[in-house]
Design an enzyme around this catalytic site. Structure first.
Site, PDB file in Angstrom:
ATOM      1  N   LYS A 154       0.874  -1.184   0.000  1.00 29.33           N
ATOM      2  CA  LYS A 154       0.000   0.000   0.000  1.00 29.33           C
ATOM      3  C   LYS A 154       0.907   1.229   0.000  1.00 29.33           C
ATOM      4  O   LYS A 154       1.952   1.228   0.654  1.00 29.33           O
ATOM      5  CB  LYS A 154      -0.886   0.013   1.253  1.00 29.33           C
ATOM      6  CG  LYS A 154      -1.822  -1.186   1.357  1.00 29.33           C
ATOM      7  CD  LYS A 154      -3.001  -1.077   0.404  1.00 29.33           C
ATOM      8  CE  LYS A 154      -3.874  -2.303   0.485  1.00 29.33           C
ATOM      9  NZ  LYS A 154      -5.022  -2.246  -0.399  1.00 29.33           N
ATOM     10  N   LYS A 181       1.227  -9.888  -1.930  1.00 25.56           N
ATOM     11  CA  LYS A 181       0.121  -9.960  -2.894  1.00 25.56           C
ATOM     12  C   LYS A 181       0.023  -8.631  -3.650  1.00 25.56           C
ATOM     13  O   LYS A 181       0.054  -7.566  -3.066  1.00 25.56           O
ATOM     14  CB  LYS A 181      -1.180 -10.215  -2.115  1.00 25.56           C
ATOM     15  CG  LYS A 181      -2.432 -10.135  -2.955  1.00 25.56           C
ATOM     16  CD  LYS A 181      -3.660 -10.156  -2.072  1.00 25.56           C
ATOM     17  CE  LYS A 181      -4.868  -9.689  -2.856  1.00 25.56           C
ATOM     18  NZ  LYS A 181      -4.734  -8.253  -3.233  1.00 25.56           N
ATOM     19  N   ASP A 183      -2.017  -5.719  -5.402  1.00 26.12           N
ATOM     20  CA  ASP A 183      -3.381  -5.222  -5.181  1.00 26.12           C
ATOM     21  C   ASP A 183      -4.215  -5.497  -6.431  1.00 26.12           C
ATOM     22  O   ASP A 183      -3.672  -5.696  -7.527  1.00 26.12           O
ATOM     23  CB  ASP A 183      -3.388  -3.731  -4.817  1.00 26.12           C
ATOM     24  CG  ASP A 183      -4.262  -3.523  -3.574  1.00 26.12           C
ATOM     25  OD1 ASP A 183      -3.941  -2.676  -2.733  1.00 26.12           O
ATOM     26  OD2 ASP A 183      -5.255  -4.264  -3.438  1.00 26.12           O
ATOM     27  N   GLU A 184      -5.561  -5.463  -6.236  1.00 29.37           N
ATOM     28  CA  GLU A 184      -6.442  -5.926  -7.317  1.00 29.37           C
ATOM     29  C   GLU A 184      -6.330  -5.057  -8.567  1.00 29.37           C
ATOM     30  O   GLU A 184      -6.596  -5.529  -9.673  1.00 29.37           O
ATOM     31  CB  GLU A 184      -7.900  -5.974  -6.854  1.00 29.37           C
ATOM     32  CG  GLU A 184      -8.521  -4.648  -6.498  1.00 29.37           C
ATOM     33  CD  GLU A 184      -8.174  -4.184  -5.093  1.00 29.37           C
ATOM     34  OE1 GLU A 184      -7.459  -4.911  -4.376  1.00 29.37           O
ATOM     35  OE2 GLU A 184      -8.609  -3.083  -4.730  1.00 29.37           O
ATOM     36  N   HIS A 274      -8.920 -13.116  -6.375  1.00 26.74           N
ATOM     37  CA  HIS A 274      -9.425 -11.865  -5.786  1.00 26.74           C
ATOM     38  C   HIS A 274     -10.800 -11.613  -6.382  1.00 26.74           C
ATOM     39  O   HIS A 274     -11.030 -11.891  -7.556  1.00 26.74           O
ATOM     40  CB  HIS A 274      -8.478 -10.702  -6.094  1.00 26.74           C
ATOM     41  CG  HIS A 274      -8.753  -9.491  -5.257  1.00 26.74           C
ATOM     42  ND1 HIS A 274      -9.881  -8.726  -5.399  1.00 26.74           N
ATOM     43  CD2 HIS A 274      -8.061  -8.934  -4.238  1.00 26.74           C
ATOM     44  CE1 HIS A 274      -9.871  -7.744  -4.506  1.00 26.74           C
ATOM     45  NE2 HIS A 274      -8.790  -7.844  -3.794  1.00 26.74           N
ATOM     46  N   LYS A 314     -13.349  -3.949   7.028  1.00 28.97           N
ATOM     47  CA  LYS A 314     -13.972  -2.740   6.446  1.00 28.97           C
ATOM     48  C   LYS A 314     -15.025  -3.036   5.390  1.00 28.97           C
ATOM     49  O   LYS A 314     -15.723  -2.141   4.924  1.00 28.97           O
ATOM     50  CB  LYS A 314     -12.877  -1.871   5.831  1.00 28.97           C
ATOM     51  CG  LYS A 314     -12.250  -2.466   4.571  1.00 28.97           C
ATOM     52  CD  LYS A 314     -11.099  -1.621   4.045  1.00 28.97           C
ATOM     53  CE  LYS A 314     -10.587  -2.182   2.718  1.00 28.97           C
ATOM     54  NZ  LYS A 314      -9.376  -1.523   2.229  1.00 28.97           N
TER      55      LYS A 314
HETATM   56  C1  CAP Z   1      -7.171  -5.117   1.543  1.00 26.14           C
HETATM   57  C2  CAP Z   1      -7.350  -5.063   0.050  1.00 26.14           C
HETATM   58  C3  CAP Z   1      -8.161  -6.208  -0.483  1.00 26.14           C
HETATM   59  C4  CAP Z   1      -9.501  -6.353   0.170  1.00 26.14           C
HETATM   60  C5  CAP Z   1     -10.461  -7.064  -0.782  1.00 26.14           C
HETATM   61  C6  CAP Z   1      -7.980  -3.760  -0.407  1.00 26.14           C
HETATM   62  O1  CAP Z   1      -6.378  -4.024   1.889  1.00 26.14           O
HETATM   63  O2  CAP Z   1      -6.101  -5.145  -0.592  1.00 26.14           O
HETATM   64  O3  CAP Z   1      -8.308  -5.957  -1.873  1.00 26.14           O
HETATM   65  O4  CAP Z   1      -9.347  -7.155   1.294  1.00 26.14           O
HETATM   66  O5  CAP Z   1     -11.674  -7.256  -0.105  1.00 26.14           O
HETATM   67  O6  CAP Z   1      -7.583  -3.317  -1.484  1.00 26.14           O
HETATM   68  O7  CAP Z   1      -8.879  -3.280   0.300  1.00 26.14           O
HETATM   69  P1  CAP Z   1      -6.406  -3.544   3.436  1.00 26.14           P
HETATM   70  P2  CAP Z   1     -12.214  -8.746   0.132  1.00 26.14           P
HETATM   71  O8  CAP Z   1      -5.815  -4.672   4.243  1.00 26.14           O
HETATM   72  O9  CAP Z   1      -5.541  -2.304   3.471  1.00 26.14           O
HETATM   73  O10 CAP Z   1      -7.824  -3.295   3.770  1.00 26.14           O
HETATM   74  O11 CAP Z   1     -11.104  -9.460   0.823  1.00 26.14           O
HETATM   75  O12 CAP Z   1     -13.454  -8.531   0.976  1.00 26.14           O
HETATM   76  O13 CAP Z   1     -12.507  -9.296  -1.221  1.00 26.14           O
HETATM   77 MG    MG Z   2      -6.816  -4.774  -2.526  1.00 25.88          MG
END
Ligand code: CAP
Ligand code: MG
Length: 435
Positions: A154, A181, A183-184, A274, A314
């Site tokens: 991040k 990992k 990020d998406e 993801h 969150k």
């Molecule tokens: C978490 C995260 C993941 C979410 C996806 C984000 O970051 O990288 O993509 O967990 O949601 O971009 O929010 P944080 P889910 O740890 O900073 O929140 O797992 O519900 O699919």
């Molecule tokens: Mg993410």
């Protein structure tokens, strides 16, 4: 001549006894104002199987074998039985273009939600499922129990490929995490080209594995504009010696996930799935499709581990839904939960590792393990690791300390007395449940 205009009613039959081989789909529905329940259900069953809005002059001999029937219904819930012959072996796109297609736009209903479907074993056996599934813990990390830990750099995007590896991944892996990992929304942007990221990540991975003697891996995002490019990206990750690759399953689509699964089996790799974009259709309790059914399709096609929610983080997702989904993903067979889950037998399809992520930090990991009832899950932190006041490596250590405390049945407060990184994390975030 009072020619009959419609034939929808032929697709509603309370006396129909579903065959073992039928696909039985559970929907939530709301009939449009002035529309009788049977008229609405006839339209859903007809339009999602072999009918249409008006009577036809020519009908194929096979028609009776292709009709779906609404066989069980109340004011807002219904079960429809679809003959197996409707669905091409091994093809989720074929099935979803029927049970997830036009019917969601019909004027006869104001809301429609595909809750779950019981897939007959004859259909399930047309799929390979995951290469490893939950066995990733043993097969890749040579451990008897989880969690598999990962950190996502991040801010989500902005690091160059070299910084991604040198600044974040190195510290995260040194801090004890198993994986880093993507990020998406990180794919192959100008500032962080895919090839560059794979190359730097492999170099740093080897360096840290040598230093620590631990298995280190990464969920590098292969989400791509075409199947050809997806294949090239998976191959590159394989050639650089990684055991995993990641794909955004919803934005990529079922055909891409199917291609990814074929590649994963060929290369003996694990897929980290993801689910970005799932909330577009999964969140509204009255319309769309549940995350539970999306998760079922991902196990069927062959994703090894999949984001399934946190309850305390969150992002939305009730404990009841997440538990129903977790059991469907991890057990050989599950029973029905009224209006929430259909029964499902999995045959030879391997169980999937649930991954909990989204607003997690050391202070609430014990609650996540309690909710899932196990530490055999994936744990993923982004802000909850790199927001640590003493830096990225300390943030990773704080996560590992929270997990160790849980496993030793020691409270975080007590464990923090002798583990400074955890202590500092608790000073910043406490037991906050982020929104
Ligand atoms: C978490 C995260 C993941 C979410 C996806 C984000 O970051 O990288 O993509 O967990 O949601 O971009 O929010 P944080 P889910 O740890 O900073 O929140 O797992 O519900 O699919
Ligand atoms: Mg993410």
């Amino acid at each position: 001549m009072s020619e009959k205009i419609e034939w929808y009613k032929e697709f509603v039959n309370k006396n129909y006894k579903p065959k073992n081989n039928d696909v039985k789909v559970l929907f939530y529905y709301e009939a449009a104002k002035g529309m009788k329940v049977e008229d609405a259900l006839g339209r859903i069953a007809s339009e999602s199987s072999s009918g249409t809005w008006t009577t036809l002059t020519n009908l194929p001999k096979l028609l009776p074998k292709t009709k779906a029937y609404a066989y069980n219904y109340s004011k807002n819930y219904t079960k429809l039985a679809y003959p197996r012959i409707l669905f091409e072996n091994g093809s989720v796109p074929c099935m979803m273009s029927g049970i997830g297609g036009n019917i969601f736009g019909m004027k006869a209903i104001t809301n429609l939600r595909l809750i779950d479907a019981e897939l007959p074993l004859d259909y399930v056996k047309g799929f390979k499922g995951p290469t490893y599934g939950k066995e990733v813990i043993k097969k890749i990390f040579k451990r008897k129990s989880g969690p598999i830990t990962s950190v996502v750099p991040k801010p989500k995007v902005g690091y160059t490929a070299k910084e991604h590896a040198e600044v974040v991944a190195k510290a995260v892996w040194r801090g004890g995490m198993d994986c880093v990992k993507d990020d998406e929304n990180l794919t192959s942007q100008k500032f962080n080209k895919f090839e560059e990221r794979v190359k730097h990540m492999a170099r740093v991975r080897d360096q840290v594995m040598k230093e620590t003697g631990e298995v280190k891996d990464a969920f590098i995002n292969t989400t791509a504009p075409t199947l050809k490019e997806l294949e090239r990206r998976v191959k590159l990750i394989h050639d650089y010696g990684f055991n995993y690759f990641m794909i955004d399953v919803v934005v990529s689509g079922f055909t891409a996930v199917g291609t990814a699964s074929e590649l994963a089996h060929d290369y003996k790799m694990a897929i980290h799935g993801h689910r970005a974009m799932h909330a577009m259709f999964a969140r509204n309790p009255k319309h769309g499709m549940t995350m539970l059914f999306l998760a079922k399709l991902m196990r069927l096609i062959g994703v090894d581990q999949l984001h399934t929610g946190t309850v305390v983080g969150k992002l939305e997702g009730s404990k009841e839904e997440i538990m129903a989904m977790k059991d469907m993903l991890t057990k050989k067979e599950v029973g029905e939960i009224t209006n929430l889950r259909m029964p499902q037998k999995w045959g030879k399809i391997k169980p999937v590792l649930p991954v909990s992520s989204g607003g997690l930090h050391p202070g609430i990991l014990p609650e996540v393990f309690d909710i899932y009832g196990t530490t055999d899950i994936g744990i993923q932190c982004g802000g909850g690791s790199q927001g640590h006041p003493d830096g990225i490596e300390a943030g990773a250590r704080a996560i590992m300390q929270s997990i160790e405390a849980y496993k030793q049945k020691i409270s975080l407060k007590e464990y923090a007395e002798t583990h400074n990184e955890l202590k500092v994390a608790l000073q910043k975030w406490g037991y906050l449940k982020p929104m």
